[in-house]
Design a protein around this motif. Structure first.
Motif, PDB file in Angstrom:
ATOM      1  N   LEU A 136      -3.006  -1.457  -8.447  1.00 44.16           N
ATOM      2  CA  LEU A 136      -3.876  -0.639  -7.606  1.00 44.16           C
ATOM      3  C   LEU A 136      -5.249  -1.299  -7.442  1.00 44.16           C
TER       4      LEU A 136
ATOM      5  N   VAL B   3       2.620   6.659  -7.751  1.00 45.81           N
ATOM      6  CA  VAL B   3       1.411   6.807  -8.552  1.00 45.81           C
ATOM      7  C   VAL B   3       1.776   7.081 -10.011  1.00 45.81           C
TER       8      VAL B   3
ATOM      9  N   THR C 215     -11.198   4.826  -1.487  1.00 44.00           N
ATOM     10  CA  THR C 215     -10.163   5.812  -1.825  1.00 44.00           C
ATOM     11  C   THR C 215      -9.294   5.302  -2.978  1.00 44.00           C
ATOM     12  N   LEU C 216      -8.876   4.064  -2.913  1.00 46.38           N
ATOM     13  CA  LEU C 216      -8.045   3.496  -3.969  1.00 46.38           C
ATOM     14  C   LEU C 216      -8.821   3.403  -5.285  1.00 46.38           C
TER      15      LEU C 216
ATOM     16  N   ARG D 225      -8.865   6.770  -6.896  1.00 45.34           N
ATOM     17  CA  ARG D 225      -7.594   7.035  -7.571  1.00 45.34           C
ATOM     18  C   ARG D 225      -7.526   6.278  -8.899  1.00 45.34           C
TER      19      ARG D 225
ATOM     20  N   ARG E 186     -10.696   2.566   2.755  1.00 41.03           N
ATOM     21  CA  ARG E 186      -9.450   2.544   1.977  1.00 41.03           C
ATOM     22  C   ARG E 186      -9.722   2.035   0.567  1.00 41.03           C
TER      23      ARG E 186
ATOM     24  N   GLY F  34       0.818  -1.208   0.000  1.00 40.45           N
ATOM     25  CA  GLY F  34       0.000   0.000   0.000  1.00 40.45           C
ATOM     26  C   GLY F  34       0.852   1.259   0.000  1.00 40.45           C
ATOM     27  N   ARG F  35       1.949   1.255   0.789  1.00 46.43           N
ATOM     28  CA  ARG F  35       2.829   2.433   0.809  1.00 46.43           C
ATOM     29  C   ARG F  35       3.489   2.628  -0.555  1.00 46.43           C
ATOM     30  N   TRP F  36       3.878   1.518  -1.183  1.00 42.47           N
ATOM     31  CA  TRP F  36       4.507   1.647  -2.509  1.00 42.47           C
ATOM     32  C   TRP F  36       3.511   2.234  -3.510  1.00 42.47           C
ATOM     33  N   LEU F  37       2.260   1.798  -3.454  1.00 40.64           N
ATOM     34  CA  LEU F  37       1.251   2.318  -4.367  1.00 40.64           C
ATOM     35  C   LEU F  37       1.006   3.806  -4.127  1.00 40.64           C
ATOM     36  N   ASP F  38       1.058   4.221  -2.891  1.00 41.63           N
ATOM     37  CA  ASP F  38       0.858   5.644  -2.592  1.00 41.63           C
ATOM     38  C   ASP F  38       2.044   6.490  -3.052  1.00 41.63           C
ATOM     39  N   ALA F  39       3.240   5.903  -3.035  1.00 46.39           N
ATOM     40  CA  ALA F  39       4.450   6.677  -3.356  1.00 46.39           C
ATOM     41  C   ALA F  39       4.812   6.662  -4.827  1.00 46.39           C
TER      42      ALA F  39
END
Length: 575
Positions: free
Chosen positions: A210, A200, A225-226, A229, A222, A193-198
């Motif tokens: 994603l 994009v 939200t995803l 995006r 969550r 999840g952190r990798w997907l947020d960082a």
């Protein structure tokens, strides 16, 4: 030089050289030059998204030089997204690499495309050979990514994961390695999840990662939200609507409105064409007004629905519906464009099945009872007419609920993992009729059977649709026959068999029910004639040993042969 000017120049070269497409002379340097010229035109058209022109120019290039790697590569690229053309794509790429005459296209790209296609169609071992580190033109990180996929397809899970982990370390921003590892983890952790947020991006592999993560993240807020995006980045997979339908139903507030919005999004994104997604969406919706409306839509559905289990853009199963009823079901498990199963269905009941792996075309009476089985082996076609109730062939998994009120597009269908094998012995034992012919031609032989034993055989020797030869059997052996030797519609030859072998021929040439000619083939060869049609032999010919022929004549019609002469076999004309 413009493309138009280049074409004119090429045509001038053609006229000056006397060479033209399809010329039969051996390839010359001029041929190869013209082949390269047309390959350049083809590549230009491909880059400009003029696919038909690209194919036409590439095919012309190969008419001048069949070993032009660039032309083969361009043809493969032009058709790579078309499932039915998969076999041709593989052939073009294999030829391109075999020849190795790349000039304007990249050999590494050709290797990657061939390896990717091999993995898709179940030839992962061949993919690893293509990706051999010693082979030229295999670039990174694509080499590592496809190697991991090939190893996984071969069942070498640990080795595949090690290659993918190494790829993620070396290429931390490449979403393909994240997606690969994510699919190996049924419960993705916060690190992903952190990798997907960082990281994009609009990369297709990122978008798939994603969505895959959103489907499994658990927390509904969550997940929403995803999915927001995903849509904002241009994601087009209708499964995002499933995420929103599921999460919206679990978040406080107007769950009914959330599900209705998700359904509307699903329809707008052409989700009705995704069989698995339709099944999941229908199952997600609680009973009520919305599900009733969805049921009405699905019950009237007309069109094609596809199942793409691995989500790679190529289907494994295709369903064709009319007014919500399944009419045709096609299965291409290895996505190579060659159907394993092609089934026609009426009222949720299979009517016929073409099974490519087994080589059968089956028609059903009352499913699963088999009515006919047709098998083709080269130029021979065999069609068995099966006795009612004697043979069943269950191609469908037992858990298919054909009586379910669920509308067709939402009803789960599945193929049996190991359909039964129908060999010739089994078919003969249960058939009452066997027809033989050519795949595209007429039926030329028809055999009647009982418990696998032949009773009668009818043969159309010249393919004119009329029977020329009929043979009777006893206990599976030929015993008697009749033949229309001159194909005039009248049987003038009678046959007798001994232990299944032809022993005697009797000929009534004029139809007066008297045999004018008799020929015995065994146990001892002889020939006899009745010249006056009175039923009495007037002359006969006997073989004595291997070298003598004895001809005998009866002058008074009492079959007392008064005249006899011996002819040595070497002296007989034309023998």
């Amino acid at each position: 030089m413009s493309l138009r000017a280049g074409i004119i120049t090429g045509l001038c070269l053609l006229l000056l050289s006397g060479v033209y497409p399809g010329a039969t002379a051996d390839a010359t340097e001029t041929d190869r030059a013209l082949s390269r010229l047309y390959a350049e035109y083809s590549l230009s058209a491909l880059v400009d998204d003029r696919g038909e022109e690209a194919v036409s120019f590439a095919e012309t290039s190969l008419e001048f030089d069949a070993d032009n790697s660039d032309a083969h590569h361009i043809l493969a690229r032009s058709r790579a997204g078309t499932q039915v053309a998969t076999t041709r794509v593989v052939e073009h790429l294999e030829q391109a690499l075999r020849t190795g005459s790349f000039r304007i296209t990249d050999e590494g790209e050709a290797r990657l495309l061939l390896a990717e296609t091999y993995v898709r169609i179940g030839a992962a071992g061949d993919a690893l050979d293509v990706l051999d580190a010693d082979a030229p033109g295999a670039p990174e990180p694509e080499l590592s990514y496809l190697t991991a996929r090939a190893l996984l397809a071969l069942g070498e899970v640990e080795a595949a994961e090690q290659v993918a982990l190494r790829g993620r370390r070396l290429y931390p921003e490449d979403p393909r390695f994240v997606l690969f590892l994510l699919r190996r983890d049924p419960v993705p952790g916060p690190r992903t999840g952190r990798w997907l947020d960082a990281n994009v991006s609009e990369d297709p592999a990122y978008l798939e990662s994603l969505l895959y993560y959103a489907e499994r993240v658990g927390a509904p807020e969550r997940a929403v939200t995803l999915s927001d995006r995903y849509l904002a980045l241009g994601g087009e997979n209708p499964r995002v609507a499933l995420v929103r339908a599921d999460a919206g139903g679990r978040i406080g507030g107007n769950a009914a409105r959330s599900r209705e919005a998700a359904w509307e999004l699903f329809v707008r994104m052409d989700g009705l064409r995704d069989k698995g997604a339709v099944e999941e969406m229908y199952a997600l919706l609680p009973d009520g007004e919305l599900k009733s409306r969805v049921r009405d839509v699905l019950s009237d559905y007309n069109g094609t629905v596809e199942r793409d289990e691995d989500r790679n853009g190529f289907w494994e199963e295709r369903f064709i519906f009319s007014d919500g009823g399944l009419e045709r079901w096609q299965v291409d498990r290895n996505q190579d464009g060659v159907l394993e199963y092609d089934m026609l269905v009426a009222s949720r009941v299979p009517r016929s099945l073409e099974a490519t792996p087994e080589g059968y075309v089956i028609t059903y009476g009352a499913y699963p009872e088999v009515s006919t089985v047709e098998a083709v082996d080269g130029e021979l076609m065999r069609r068995y007419q099966v006795l009612p109730g004697r043979l069943t062939y269950r191609v469908l998994a037992d858990d298919v609920d054909w009586g379910s009120p669920v509308p067709g597009p939402a009803l789960p269908f599945s193929i049996a993992e190991v359909p039964p094998v129908l060999d010739d012995e089994l078919l003969r034992d249960n058939a009452f009729r066997l027809e033989l012919g050519t795949p595209e031609g007429p039926i030329t032989r028809v055999l009647t059977l009982e418990d696998g034993i032949f009773l009668r055989e009818a043969i159309d020797e010249d393919g004119d649709g009329r029977i020329d030869h009929v043979i009777s059997y006893e206990e599976g052996n030929r015993v008697a026959g009749m033949r229309d030797a001159d194909h005039d519609g009248r049987f003038e030859v009678a046959e007798q068999y001994d232990d299944g072998e032809l022993a005697l021929l009797l000929v009534d040439a004029d139809g007066d029910n008297t045999f004018e000619y008799r020929e015995r083939l065994q146990p001892e060869a002889s020939v006899s004639w009745d010249y006056d049609g009175d039923g009495v032999v007037d002359a006969r010919e006997l073989m004595v040993g291997r070298s003598e022929i004895v001809r005998q004549f009866s002058t008074d019609g009492d079959e007392d042969f008064e005249l006899s002469m011996t002819i040595y076999r070497e002296a007989v004309p034309n023998e």
